[in-house]
Every structure is written in structure tokens, then in C-alpha cells.
Design an enzyme around this catalytic site. Sequence first.
Site, short mmCIF file in Angstrom:
data_model
loop_
_atom_site.label_atom_id
_atom_site.label_comp_id
_atom_site.label_asym_id
_atom_site.label_seq_id
_atom_site.Cartn_x
_atom_site.Cartn_y
_atom_site.Cartn_z
N THR A 96 -6.04 9.84 11.26
CA THR A 96 -5.07 10.87 10.88
C THR A 96 -5.22 11.13 9.38
O THR A 96 -5.60 10.22 8.63
CB THR A 96 -3.65 10.39 11.23
OG1 THR A 96 -3.60 10.13 12.63
CG2 THR A 96 -2.59 11.43 10.89
N THR A 110 0.84 -1.21 0.00
CA THR A 110 0.00 0.00 0.00
C THR A 110 0.87 1.26 0.00
O THR A 110 0.35 2.36 -0.17
CB THR A 110 -0.98 0.04 1.21
OG1 THR A 110 -0.23 -0.11 2.41
CG2 THR A 110 -2.02 -1.05 1.11
N ARG A 147 -10.32 5.69 2.65
CA ARG A 147 -10.76 6.28 3.91
C ARG A 147 -11.54 7.56 3.66
O ARG A 147 -11.54 8.13 2.56
CB ARG A 147 -9.58 6.50 4.85
CG ARG A 147 -9.39 5.25 5.70
CD ARG A 147 -8.20 5.32 6.58
NE ARG A 147 -6.99 5.19 5.81
CZ ARG A 147 -5.79 4.99 6.37
NH1 ARG A 147 -5.68 4.91 7.67
NH2 ARG A 147 -4.72 4.88 5.62
N LYS A 181 -0.92 -11.80 9.24
CA LYS A 181 0.50 -12.21 9.22
C LYS A 181 1.42 -10.99 9.34
O LYS A 181 2.44 -11.03 10.03
CB LYS A 181 0.82 -12.99 7.93
CG LYS A 181 0.28 -14.40 7.96
CD LYS A 181 0.33 -15.05 6.61
CE LYS A 181 1.67 -15.71 6.32
NZ LYS A 181 1.61 -16.45 5.03
N VAL A 211 7.93 -7.11 5.63
CA VAL A 211 8.27 -7.31 7.05
C VAL A 211 7.89 -8.69 7.58
O VAL A 211 8.31 -9.06 8.68
CB VAL A 211 7.62 -6.24 7.97
CG1 VAL A 211 8.28 -4.89 7.80
CG2 VAL A 211 6.11 -6.18 7.78
N ASN A 220 9.41 -9.64 13.81
CA ASN A 220 10.68 -9.37 13.14
C ASN A 220 11.27 -8.02 13.55
O ASN A 220 12.48 -7.89 13.74
CB ASN A 220 10.52 -9.46 11.62
CG ASN A 220 10.31 -10.91 11.17
OD1 ASN A 220 10.84 -11.83 11.78
ND2 ASN A 220 9.53 -11.11 10.11
N TYR A 280 -7.46 -6.74 11.40
CA TYR A 280 -6.68 -5.55 11.77
C TYR A 280 -6.77 -5.29 13.28
O TYR A 280 -5.74 -5.18 13.96
CB TYR A 280 -7.19 -4.35 10.98
CG TYR A 280 -6.36 -3.10 11.16
CD1 TYR A 280 -5.10 -2.99 10.56
CD2 TYR A 280 -6.83 -2.03 11.91
CE1 TYR A 280 -4.34 -1.83 10.71
CE2 TYR A 280 -6.08 -0.88 12.06
CZ TYR A 280 -4.84 -0.78 11.45
OH TYR A 280 -4.08 0.36 11.61
N1 UDP Z 1 -16.97 6.65 5.56
C1 UDP Z 1 -17.97 7.24 4.81
N2 UDP Z 1 -17.78 7.39 3.47
C2 UDP Z 1 -16.62 7.01 2.85
C3 UDP Z 1 -15.59 6.41 3.62
C4 UDP Z 1 -15.80 6.24 4.98
O1 UDP Z 1 -19.02 7.62 5.34
O2 UDP Z 1 -16.54 7.21 1.61
C5 UDP Z 1 -17.17 6.51 7.02
C6 UDP Z 1 -16.90 5.11 7.58
O3 UDP Z 1 -18.06 4.31 7.49
C7 UDP Z 1 -16.52 5.44 9.01
C8 UDP Z 1 -15.82 6.78 8.91
O4 UDP Z 1 -16.22 7.35 7.67
O5 UDP Z 1 -17.67 5.58 9.82
C9 UDP Z 1 -14.31 6.68 8.93
O6 UDP Z 1 -13.94 5.69 8.01
P1 UDP Z 1 -12.47 5.41 7.56
O7 UDP Z 1 -12.50 4.31 6.55
O8 UDP Z 1 -11.81 6.68 7.17
O9 UDP Z 1 -11.68 4.92 8.85
P2 UDP Z 1 -12.09 4.14 10.20
O10 UDP Z 1 -12.16 5.18 11.24
O11 UDP Z 1 -13.41 3.44 10.01
O12 UDP Z 1 -10.98 3.17 10.38
#
Ligand code: UDP
Length: 315
Positions: free
Chosen positions: A175, A37, A186, A91, A59, A99, A145
Site C-alpha cells: 500500500t 516508526t 520501501r 515481540k 504495545v 495485549n 515479520y
Molecule cells: N525495491 C527496489 N528498490 C528500492 C526498494 C525496494 O527495487 O529502493 C524492491 C524490493 O526489492 C522489492 C519491491 O521493491 O522487490 C518492494 O519492496 P518494498 O520494500 O517496498 O516492500 P516488500 O513488498 O518487499 O515488503
Amino acid sequence: MGKRVLITGGAGFIGSNLARDLISKGCYVICLDNMSTGRMENIEDLLDNDSFAFIRHDVRKPFRVSADEIYHLACPASPAEYQKKPVDTLKTCFLGSLNALDLAYKTGARVLLAGTSETYGDPLVHPQPEDYRGNTSSTGPRACYDEGKRASEALFFDHGRQYGTDICVVRIFNTYGPNMSPNDGRVIPNFVTQALSGDDITVYGNGTQTRSFCYITDLLAGLEAAMARKDFRGPVNLGNPSEMTVKDLAHLVIRLTGSSSKIVYRDLPADDPSRRRPDISLAERELGWAPVVGAEDGLGMTIEYYRKQIENDQQ
Ligand code: UDP
């Protein structure tokens, strides 16, 4: 002579920003990444720098690099990414941490784990202090995760107890900022790129779930403060306690971009935490750290980054 610092996952969003910051402070940085990624464009400008070395490596296989400090960041972190190959994620969490720890033990380096707010799952205590043990599912789609990172934490603390390895665990809350891939999945890259392209803004669920967003420069200061605090093992939360709903975030992004995009609602992913906000009193007390960049400023800089990315793609 500056310190030698190894960053696993050094071509990722946090790793590449950290590399640049540490180099500017006189460190020699070794970036290790398998580019699953991580992105070459995040580190391209560093490749010719005498204070930077890049090693393409996974890693999950042992590695030998001499360094004074190790930031162990390597792991896919976006729910969309880490769920694609969940066994690989588990993993990476376990073997990658083992590691990194074995290397730290052999070389005497201090090693810091990028733990996560996902350790708290869908929290029943709000805001989340470090002694809250969390509400995670070991069988759901986020388990690779959440539980993977919980295993990483266990491994860090056990390595510290059993072998005396110099460990530190931070728990990173949401972040954002430059170098996070526009396709990361995200919420901030999604909303900003959708707004800039005039596409619909995809709010999952009804948008009342909350998150607390920390700008990258604030996070870097927290990571470096935790690394610098000798004998401090944590775990310590690093995040911005200013909380907002996902729907309010969508409106803020629309306003700051001046976009005419419309909000559309999509299904809420399984096990999506309903709220999240760090209690940062431990970081304030032990590290003298607190975030200083507000949402409008941080989003403004992030919007500029994605604007340029979109322009580059169009050329
Ligand atoms: N989310 C959303 N629309 C998007 C992507 C994410 O509404 O296009 C929402 C997701 O369902 C979560 C929040 O935004 O409630 C944060 O999601 P993200 O994937 O950024 O990270 P998370 O905090 O869930 O690890």
C-alpha cells in the site's frame, strides 16, 4: 454519539490516514503509538481536535483504553525497519497482539489485526488466495515479520476460539500514499524521492520481481468494511490486484515526475518475494469491496505529497 475507536500504531502511515478518515465520519479516535516508526508530523494537525487523543505507549506492554473498535496496526512494516531490531519486531507481533486481544476480550470491543501479504512468503501459488498457506522461511531475515505476523494471526484465531473474542484478520498487500515516511525504505517512497531529487533510482535485483500496489484510500475503505462486517473473522486479502514489475514501476515514476534520473541496479535483498498479487474475490464477495484508484492517479497524489515534503525540508 460516534464510536470510540482505538488505533494502535495510529501515528504510522496507515494509522494516521485511518484516524483522519474515521474522525471525518464522526468517530472519536484514540491513537496509541510508541513513535518507533510512527511520526508526529502525521498526526500534528489532529492534536487539537476534540475527537482525537494521542497516547504514547508501546504495545508490548499492556494497555487499558475503552473503545468499541480496535484497529491493531502497531508494528514496523518496512523490511528495512523491521529487520533493524528483529527480536523487538517479533515481540511487537506477539505481545502487541496479545495485549490488543486481552483488551478487546475485557471490554467487548471488536479487534482487527493488520495482517500481511508476507504471510504468503515467496508464493508458489499466484495470485494468492486466503487458503494458500504460504512459502515463508522461519530462519531468514524476513522471518521476524513474516513469522511474527503469522503468530499474530494464530493468536487472533485462538483468542477467538478460546475466549470468544470478536476478531477479524485482514492481510494487507503493498500500500502507498501520503504519510509514508520518505525514509521508510520501501520502493515507492524510495523511487519517488529519488526521481524528485534527480538521484539514481535504485532497482534491487534485475527488477523483474512484481508487486501489486494499492492506494491508501482504497485500503481504508477495505479496513472499515471488514470492521463493519460483524461476525466476519477473515482472513481476507486487501490489496490492488493490478500487478507490475519493479522495473516498470521505476519507468512509470520517472515518466510521472518528468525526472531525468537514471535507473541503477543493486543487490536483491535475501528472501525478497519474486511476485505478489492478491486474489481479492473473497473481499469482493464478503465485503463488497474492490479498489478503485489506478496507479497513475495514486502515484500522482503521492508524488505531490513527497514534492511538498522535499520543499519543506529545504526551507
Ligand atoms: N525495491 C527496489 N528498490 C528500492 C526498494 C525496494 O527495487 O529502493 C524492491 C524490493 O526489492 C522489492 C519491491 O521493491 O522487490 C518492494 O519492496 P518494498 O520494500 O517496498 O516492500 P516488500 O513488498 O518487499 O515488503
